[in-house]
Design a protein around this motif. Sequence first.
Motif, PDB file in Angstrom:
ATOM      1  N   PHE A  28       5.975 -14.436  -2.267  1.00  0.00           N
ATOM      2  CA  PHE A  28       5.128 -13.543  -1.460  1.00  0.00           C
ATOM      3  C   PHE A  28       4.039 -14.420  -0.824  1.00  0.00           C
ATOM      4  CE2 PHE A  28       1.978 -10.126  -0.554  1.00  0.00           C
ATOM      5  CZ  PHE A  28       2.338  -9.778   0.503  1.00  0.00           C
ATOM      6  N   LYS A  29       3.619 -14.542   0.348  1.00  0.00           N
ATOM      7  CA  LYS A  29       2.506 -15.308   0.616  1.00  0.00           C
ATOM      8  C   LYS A  29       2.057 -14.564   1.988  1.00  0.00           C
ATOM      9  CE  LYS A  29       3.792 -19.842  -0.677  1.00  0.00           C
ATOM     10  NZ  LYS A  29       5.339 -19.446  -1.117  1.00  0.00           N
ATOM     11  N   MET A  30       0.664 -14.087   2.004  1.00  0.00           N
ATOM     12  CA  MET A  30       0.251 -13.310   3.004  1.00  0.00           C
ATOM     13  C   MET A  30      -1.192 -13.934   3.470  1.00  0.00           C
ATOM     14  SD  MET A  30      -0.270  -9.367   3.452  1.00  0.00           S
ATOM     15  CE  MET A  30      -1.521  -9.201   2.268  1.00  0.00           C
ATOM     16  N   ASP A  31      -1.496 -14.264   4.682  1.00  0.00           N
ATOM     17  CA  ASP A  31      -2.859 -14.570   4.963  1.00  0.00           C
ATOM     18  C   ASP A  31      -3.561 -13.484   5.847  1.00  0.00           C
ATOM     19  OD1 ASP A  31      -5.130 -15.874   5.935  1.00  0.00           O
ATOM     20  OD2 ASP A  31      -4.165 -17.581   6.924  1.00  0.00           O
ATOM     21  N   THR A  32      -4.533 -12.814   5.335  1.00  0.00           N
ATOM     22  CA  THR A  32      -5.145 -11.611   5.917  1.00  0.00           C
ATOM     23  C   THR A  32      -6.444 -12.230   6.697  1.00  0.00           C
ATOM     24  OG1 THR A  32      -6.399 -11.398   3.768  1.00  0.00           O
ATOM     25  CG2 THR A  32      -4.403  -9.862   4.196  1.00  0.00           C
ATOM     26  N   SER A  33      -6.653 -13.539   6.863  1.00  0.00           N
ATOM     27  CA  SER A  33      -7.380 -14.285   7.818  1.00  0.00           C
ATOM     28  C   SER A  33      -6.699 -14.354   9.122  1.00  0.00           C
ATOM     29  CB  SER A  33      -8.051 -15.169   7.147  1.00  0.00           C
ATOM     30  OG  SER A  33      -7.088 -16.302   7.318  1.00  0.00           O
ATOM     31  N   SER A  34      -5.514 -14.437   9.095  1.00  0.00           N
ATOM     32  CA  SER A  34      -4.685 -14.708  10.396  1.00  0.00           C
ATOM     33  C   SER A  34      -3.779 -13.506  10.790  1.00  0.00           C
ATOM     34  CB  SER A  34      -3.889 -15.790  10.116  1.00  0.00           C
ATOM     35  OG  SER A  34      -3.027 -16.347  11.284  1.00  0.00           O
ATOM     36  N   TYR A  35      -4.153 -12.669  11.510  1.00  0.00           N
ATOM     37  CA  TYR A  35      -3.387 -11.588  12.014  1.00  0.00           C
ATOM     38  C   TYR A  35      -2.632 -11.997  13.520  1.00  0.00           C
ATOM     39  CZ  TYR A  35      -4.503  -7.760   8.594  1.00  0.00           C
ATOM     40  OH  TYR A  35      -4.781  -7.013   7.581  1.00  0.00           O
ATOM     41  N   VAL A  36      -1.375 -11.294  13.626  1.00  0.00           N
ATOM     42  CA  VAL A  36      -0.664 -11.516  14.951  1.00  0.00           C
ATOM     43  C   VAL A  36      -0.256 -10.313  15.390  1.00  0.00           C
ATOM     44  CG1 VAL A  36       0.131 -13.888  14.080  1.00  0.00           C
ATOM     45  CG2 VAL A  36       1.537 -11.976  13.788  1.00  0.00           C
ATOM     46  N   PRO A  37       0.020 -10.072  16.834  1.00  0.00           N
ATOM     47  CA  PRO A  37       0.305  -9.114  17.254  1.00  0.00           C
ATOM     48  C   PRO A  37       1.717  -8.268  16.863  1.00  0.00           C
ATOM     49  CG  PRO A  37      -0.463 -10.564  19.014  1.00  0.00           C
ATOM     50  CD  PRO A  37      -0.355 -11.398  17.928  1.00  0.00           C
ATOM     51  N   LEU A 130       2.083  -2.789   6.045  1.00  0.00           N
ATOM     52  CA  LEU A 130       1.182  -3.728   6.172  1.00  0.00           C
ATOM     53  C   LEU A 130       0.622  -3.811   7.605  1.00  0.00           C
ATOM     54  CD1 LEU A 130       2.991  -7.000   4.643  1.00  0.00           C
ATOM     55  CD2 LEU A 130       0.776  -5.574   3.630  1.00  0.00           C
ATOM     56  N   ALA A 131       1.142  -3.212   8.508  1.00  0.00           N
ATOM     57  CA  ALA A 131       0.713  -3.259  10.067  1.00  0.00           C
ATOM     58  C   ALA A 131      -0.537  -2.357   9.956  1.00  0.00           C
ATOM     59  CB  ALA A 131       1.684  -2.529  10.848  1.00  0.00           C
ATOM     60  N   ILE A 132      -1.537  -2.694  10.767  1.00  0.00           N
ATOM     61  CA  ILE A 132      -2.871  -1.900  10.808  1.00  0.00           C
ATOM     62  C   ILE A 132      -3.060  -1.763  12.457  1.00  0.00           C
ATOM     63  CG2 ILE A 132      -3.830  -2.338   8.802  1.00  0.00           C
ATOM     64  CD1 ILE A 132      -5.802  -4.181  10.220  1.00  0.00           C
ATOM     65  N   ALA A 133      -3.874  -0.801  13.091  1.00  0.00           N
ATOM     66  CA  ALA A 133      -3.896  -0.917  14.598  1.00  0.00           C
ATOM     67  C   ALA A 133      -4.802  -2.019  15.011  1.00  0.00           C
ATOM     68  CB  ALA A 133      -4.886   0.565  14.734  1.00  0.00           C
ATOM     69  N   LYS A 134      -4.547  -2.352  16.165  1.00  0.00           N
ATOM     70  CA  LYS A 134      -5.135  -3.362  16.697  1.00  0.00           C
ATOM     71  C   LYS A 134      -6.638  -2.996  16.887  1.00  0.00           C
ATOM     72  CE  LYS A 134      -2.996  -4.791  20.427  1.00  0.00           C
ATOM     73  NZ  LYS A 134      -2.653  -5.044  21.927  1.00  0.00           N
ATOM     74  N   ARG A 135      -7.579  -3.914  16.510  1.00  0.00           N
ATOM     75  CA  ARG A 135      -9.039  -3.845  16.351  1.00  0.00           C
ATOM     76  C   ARG A 135      -9.834  -3.627  17.901  1.00  0.00           C
ATOM     77  NH1 ARG A 135      -9.553  -1.488  11.763  1.00  0.00           N
ATOM     78  NH2 ARG A 135      -7.474  -0.754  12.457  1.00  0.00           N
ATOM     79  N   GLY A 136     -10.881  -2.707  17.838  1.00  0.00           N
ATOM     80  CA  GLY A 136     -11.912  -2.920  19.040  1.00  0.00           C
ATOM     81  C   GLY A 136     -11.264  -1.972  19.903  1.00  0.00           C
ATOM     82  N   THR A 137     -10.493  -0.938  19.936  1.00  0.00           N
ATOM     83  CA  THR A 137     -10.261  -0.022  20.959  1.00  0.00           C
ATOM     84  C   THR A 137     -10.426   1.521  20.552  1.00  0.00           C
ATOM     85  OG1 THR A 137      -8.057   0.280  20.123  1.00  0.00           O
ATOM     86  CG2 THR A 137      -8.260  -1.495  21.733  1.00  0.00           C
ATOM     87  N   PHE A 138     -10.340   2.327  21.469  1.00  0.00           N
ATOM     88  CA  PHE A 138     -10.742   3.653  21.028  1.00  0.00           C
ATOM     89  C   PHE A 138      -9.668   4.476  20.310  1.00  0.00           C
ATOM     90  CE2 PHE A 138     -10.907   8.083  22.805  1.00  0.00           C
ATOM     91  CZ  PHE A 138     -12.023   8.870  22.019  1.00  0.00           C
ATOM     92  N   LYS A 139      -8.416   4.027  20.900  1.00  0.00           N
ATOM     93  CA  LYS A 139      -7.221   4.880  20.223  1.00  0.00           C
ATOM     94  C   LYS A 139      -6.251   3.782  20.240  1.00  0.00           C
ATOM     95  CE  LYS A 139      -7.459   9.376  22.192  1.00  0.00           C
ATOM     96  NZ  LYS A 139      -6.611  10.326  22.868  1.00  0.00           N
ATOM     97  N   VAL A 140      -5.284   4.097  19.136  1.00  0.00           N
ATOM     98  CA  VAL A 140      -4.191   2.936  19.069  1.00  0.00           C
ATOM     99  C   VAL A 140      -3.473   2.111  20.264  1.00  0.00           C
ATOM    100  CG1 VAL A 140      -2.166   2.379  17.711  1.00  0.00           C
ATOM    101  CG2 VAL A 140      -3.668   3.855  16.700  1.00  0.00           C
ATOM    102  N   GLU A 141      -3.781   1.064  20.531  1.00  0.00           N
ATOM    103  CA  GLU A 141      -3.236   0.365  21.619  1.00  0.00           C
ATOM    104  C   GLU A 141      -1.967  -0.766  20.838  1.00  0.00           C
ATOM    105  OE1 GLU A 141      -6.085  -1.179  24.326  1.00  0.00           O
ATOM    106  OE2 GLU A 141      -7.044   0.903  24.666  1.00  0.00           O
ATOM    107  N   GLY A 142      -1.407  -0.367  19.946  1.00  0.00           N
ATOM    108  CA  GLY A 142      -0.658  -1.512  19.397  1.00  0.00           C
ATOM    109  C   GLY A 142      -1.198  -1.767  17.971  1.00  0.00           C
ATOM    110  N   ARG A 143      -0.130  -2.537  17.434  1.00  0.00           N
ATOM    111  CA  ARG A 143      -0.575  -3.037  16.066  1.00  0.00           C
ATOM    112  C   ARG A 143      -0.609  -4.494  15.540  1.00  0.00           C
ATOM    113  NH1 ARG A 143       1.693   1.622  16.560  1.00  0.00           N
ATOM    114  NH2 ARG A 143       0.857   3.438  15.390  1.00  0.00           N
ATOM    115  N   ILE A 144      -1.036  -4.730  14.621  1.00  0.00           N
ATOM    116  CA  ILE A 144      -1.058  -6.089  14.049  1.00  0.00           C
ATOM    117  C   ILE A 144      -0.693  -6.242  12.727  1.00  0.00           C
ATOM    118  CG2 ILE A 144      -3.058  -6.948  15.818  1.00  0.00           C
ATOM    119  CD1 ILE A 144      -4.993  -6.583  13.555  1.00  0.00           C
ATOM    120  N   LEU A 145      -0.301  -7.603  12.390  1.00  0.00           N
ATOM    121  CA  LEU A 145       0.518  -7.852  10.872  1.00  0.00           C
ATOM    122  C   LEU A 145      -0.294  -9.142  10.420  1.00  0.00           C
ATOM    123  CD1 LEU A 145       4.213  -7.196  10.980  1.00  0.00           C
ATOM    124  CD2 LEU A 145       2.559  -6.107   9.425  1.00  0.00           C
TER     125      LEU A 145
END
Length: 505
Positions: A28-37, A130-145
């Motif tokens: 298991f390897k994860m990079d939480t400094s690098s999110y993708v859509p 692991l998926a969280i909401a895309k940042r910087g919006t009022f409501k959810v406009e997609g997620r990032i991983l």
Amino acid sequence: MKKLILCMIAAVAGLTAAFGATAFKQDFKMDTSSYVPFDAATTLTLECPDSEGAKWIKAHFAEWFGNAAPKVVEGKTELSLPEAPADAKADRQIATYDEAYAAKVDASGVKIKARTLAGVRWACNTLRQLAIAKRGTFKVEGRILPTLTIVDKPHLAFRAVHLCWFPETRGEQIERAIRLAALLKFNYAIVEPWGTYKSEKHPWFAWPDAPLDKAEVKRLVAIGKDLGITLIPQLNCYGHASFARSSSKKHSTLDINPDYEPLFEPNGWVWCIMNPETQRVLREIIAEMHEDFGNPPYFHIGCDEAFGAQKCPLCVKGSHSEQLLAHLNGLSDFVKSRGARAMMWHDMLLDKTDPKWKNFVKFGSKESASIVDRLSRDLIICDWQYSYDNMKKKHVEWPTISYFADKGLDVAGCPWMNYLDMMTMSEHIVSKGAFGFIETTWHRLRGKEWEKMYMNAAHAAWGSPVSHGVSFQRSLRLVGRDMKIKNYLDTGYINYQIPPSYNGD
Ligand SMILES: [Zn+2]
């Protein structure tokens, strides 16, 4: 979410080495400094020989993510899955490889590889957690991983939670517990109604207004089937016949319907097994429950804590051990005739006066313990060991599991709140080639205990390090969303922040 604290991998690697039990190590390897859509513009490539896998992802992505669901295509990936070692002896060891999955997330998209629908489900659960909401919006406009790679498989093929449905338990709580167990990758849930199963044939044995009727059982079974968790019914067929905690002095039958007194020993705690009417009734309720639960491969007949019975004039005659043997093997044969295997708690099968069981759970007499060698090998022994001697100690030895396994019985190790030694128990089960792992929860399915039981047991059953923190909370919230929970009482891990009886300042 499982397995997110990489710094603990080393500790577990040490454990695994100490037992020498498994060749597989989670990667298991994860990079939480690098999110993708992870949204409608993302393509998920699935490689799985079972065409049900893609159908399952599409249906659940639509449910979970709506218009922001990634596209799903079937195709080859560069991922590889762990192979069962050539010397794998037991089918149940090989079965864990059938549930393996690999996943990769990077800027090019998401890839999953699995051999079975089960593996597909576990991979999707991981990504969803692991998926969280895309940042910087009022409501959810997609997620990032986060970008990640994972290759994973369970440690044990049979991984269960045991859930008690008391009259005080909210039905929503049981459904949340079932859904959360599936999300944490358990594949069985034993459901023990405490006078809450409404038998059509014998309605007298439940409390009035028992909530678990046929329709509710079937609804929960269908949810479990979709999520990859098989529900196993339990009926206490010896002790615990009051279907109430002994400390309450309640009795689901005798307090309300005293006409049925002959079915029980005089104190009501134990069924009168020498009464042929008792034997008829138990079989009829087993058949009804088993059918309602969709005829699963197992049926739990309880049989724990059968002590303190004041024997009736029928049962006082003859040999207690022969009576018990006929009762247990008879029920096992009956369950087998329905195409399933009976499971029973172990404690009457260990002699409480034998010093070798010091510090371990045992409630048997010499007589009751003497039947082990003649018990049907169709029975699965559920060995509940709670480390009562010292719950702050990590126990390494599990002699009772070895005892049953060495006698050729299938045995499941069953911890409760002994969080520290769940992993050593899981390792011991694997090293003995034993049947599986059952996390019991009893009346503690709430609050911190619920979190600790589920998180520690799930990780032990998958042979991976525990990650605390937000993961239980996020997972519980996902379950609540799936149920479209709107009632305050069914959020969080307790019903009330401030109990109604609270009179403090
Ligand atoms: Zn009797």
